[in-house]
Design a protein around this motif. Structure first.
Motif, mmCIF file in Angstrom:
data_model
loop_
_atom_site.group_PDB
_atom_site.id
_atom_site.type_symbol
_atom_site.label_atom_id
_atom_site.label_comp_id
_atom_site.label_asym_id
_atom_site.label_seq_id
_atom_site.Cartn_x
_atom_site.Cartn_y
_atom_site.Cartn_z
ATOM 1 N N SER A 36 0.839 -1.201 0.000
ATOM 2 C CA SER A 36 0.000 0.000 0.000
ATOM 3 C C SER A 36 0.869 1.244 0.000
ATOM 4 O O SER A 36 1.980 1.239 0.544
ATOM 5 C CB SER A 36 -0.896 -0.048 1.249
ATOM 6 N N ASN A 37 0.367 2.298 -0.623
ATOM 7 C CA ASN A 37 1.084 3.574 -0.540
ATOM 8 C C ASN A 37 0.304 4.552 0.327
ATOM 9 O O ASN A 37 0.520 5.741 0.303
ATOM 10 C CB ASN A 37 1.315 4.175 -1.936
ATOM 11 N N GLU A 38 -0.630 4.005 1.104
ATOM 12 C CA GLU A 38 -1.505 4.874 1.889
ATOM 13 C C GLU A 38 -0.921 5.196 3.250
ATOM 14 O O GLU A 38 -1.335 6.136 3.887
ATOM 15 C CB GLU A 38 -2.832 4.142 2.130
ATOM 16 N N TRP A 42 4.754 1.549 5.057
ATOM 17 C CA TRP A 42 5.131 0.784 3.856
ATOM 18 C C TRP A 42 5.995 1.614 2.929
ATOM 19 O O TRP A 42 6.868 1.094 2.235
ATOM 20 C CB TRP A 42 3.882 0.247 3.144
ATOM 21 N N LEU A 43 5.763 2.935 2.933
ATOM 22 C CA LEU A 43 6.626 3.818 2.139
ATOM 23 C C LEU A 43 8.041 3.759 2.707
ATOM 24 O O LEU A 43 9.025 3.632 1.975
ATOM 25 C CB LEU A 43 6.096 5.252 2.170
ATOM 26 N N PHE A 64 4.413 -0.030 -5.076
ATOM 27 C CA PHE A 64 3.415 -0.047 -3.993
ATOM 28 C C PHE A 64 2.072 -0.376 -4.631
ATOM 29 O O PHE A 64 1.711 0.216 -5.657
ATOM 30 C CB PHE A 64 3.344 1.323 -3.318
#
Ligand code: GAL
Length: 371
Positions: A36-38, A42-43, A64
């Motif tokens: 996810s890039n939310e 995870w970024l 992502f």
């Protein structure tokens, strides 16, 4: 914890050493697929691995999967394989959805590492690197039991549960760990769950999503009539910080503030939740240092590319339904308002200056529009 830190120092040295070698013969193309890039974590995970691998002389393709988009993750993995990736580091959206891509990878001789989340029901997985998520759940359960004084208090406090994503094996581990600690108190009626919902099936929050957690908490508030001054709610076990944020959004709407907020625990030390802890809205978060996790994954790939011994510390416990996956597990840490400074700021994970700005804090803890 010391042993882990020592091992990580050794791993870091390995990376530095490899960066100094004429490594071109072993330079690899590595696909990094994050779910996810939310969300910040995870970024950070993805970018830290990219930087680490490139510093060790490898090339990377980092992707992502949008907002937990299973199809997009499949496509991105297909693309990585088509471009000739020799290693895949994958944190999946859905633990059983990547079978075709994983089989294709293995047919091409590509090594696959499951990152943070175990990939289930597949032979085509080589390694697993993660934090011990059963222990994460135990930390949460023990903290709640301690804060509610369950061993000594004559009162029977009320608790509700918002567990993790049903398509993420970590949700099962966190649930197991938390219930190992809290179920005995529920059984002895020292703790009460008024909704009666304690199983993972009843309490899960798809994709650990903030809005879905908000909706579950709204339903619990409505069905149980939890409000300050009305029916008491003493604690909510939220399995991650994204979930905790949604729970806190719903509780604030029901009239709770820092003066009467139930104990809410989470996991990840996301920026939003660190701000919520500083503002007295969240009590605790389990910290899983993404710098450590990404370093282990980088070291695994680097070792594989040079035919060196792969760092592993568990070759028994992580069965994915098809086989036991050789793993490297890290220990999480507990973070409360008292330990925030030491664990997150003094180590440079976050900048204390940022979190000293009242305007930033207020903006960060504001609830988004849930639709
Ligand atoms: C889990 C992970 C947690 C949290 C959660 C939400 O797999 O173990 O640390 O990040 O996903 O994304």
């Amino acid at each position: 914890m010391k042993t882990i830190k020592h091992t990580l120092c050794a791993l870091a040295a390995l990376c530095v050493a490899s960066a100094a070698l004429p490594w071109s013969a072993e330079a690899a193309l590595v696909g990094i697929s994050m779910p996810s890039n939310e969300r910040g974590r995870w970024l950070d995970d993805g970018n830290e691995m990219k930087m680490g691998l490139e510093a060790a002389g490898h090339q990377t393709i980092l992707a992502f999967a949008g907002a937990n988009d299973v199809k997009l993750q499949q496509q991105q993995l297909d693309e990585m394989l088509d471009k000739g990736a020799q290693y895949l580091i994958i944190s999946c959206v859905d633990n059983k959805s990547l079978g075709a891509q994983l089989n294709k990878a293995h047919q091409k001789g590509v090594k696959v590492i499951a990152y943070d989340r175990l990939l289930l029901d597949t032979e085509a997985l080589d390694y697993y690197v993660s934090f011990d998520s059963v222990f994460v759940g135990k930390i949460m359960g023990r903290y709640i039991a301690g804060m509610l004084n369950l061993d000594e208090s004559g009162e029977v406090p009320n608790i509700e549960f918002c567990q993790g994503s049903p398509v993420d094996q970590n949700a099962t581990y966190v649930w197991e760990g938390s219930m190992a600690e809290l179920q005995p108190y529920l059984d002895r009626q020292r703790l009460n769950c008024p909704s009666g919902e304690t199983s993972l099936e009843q309490t899960n929050v798809m994709y650990w999503n903030r809005t879905k957690a908000y909706e579950r908490m709204k339903k619990l508030i409505a069905s149980q009539d939890y409000h300050p001054g009305k029916k008491r709610l003493d604690a909510v076990l939220a399995a991650s910080d994204g979930i905790a944020a949604g729970v806190i959004d719903a509780l604030r709407e029901a009239g709770y503030d820092s003066s009467n907020m139930p104990i809410v625990v989470g996991q990840d030390c996301d920026k939003i939740n660190v701000a919520m802890m500083i503002k007295g809205l969240q009590s605790m978060s389990v910290f899983k240092d993404t710098r450590e996790l990404s370093l282990v994954a980088v070291s695994m790939v680097d070792a594989l590319s040079k035919n060196l011994e792969v760092p592993l510390n568990d070759t028994e416990h992580y069965n994915n339904g098809k086989k036991v996956i050789p793993s490297y597990l890290l220990d999480p840490d507990i973070v409360t308002t008292e330990s925030l400074k030491e664990v997150l700021f003094d180590t440079g994970y976050y900048d204390i200056e940022v979190f000293s700005d009242e305007e930033y804090l207020n903006k960060t803890v504001a609830a988004p529009e849930h639709k």
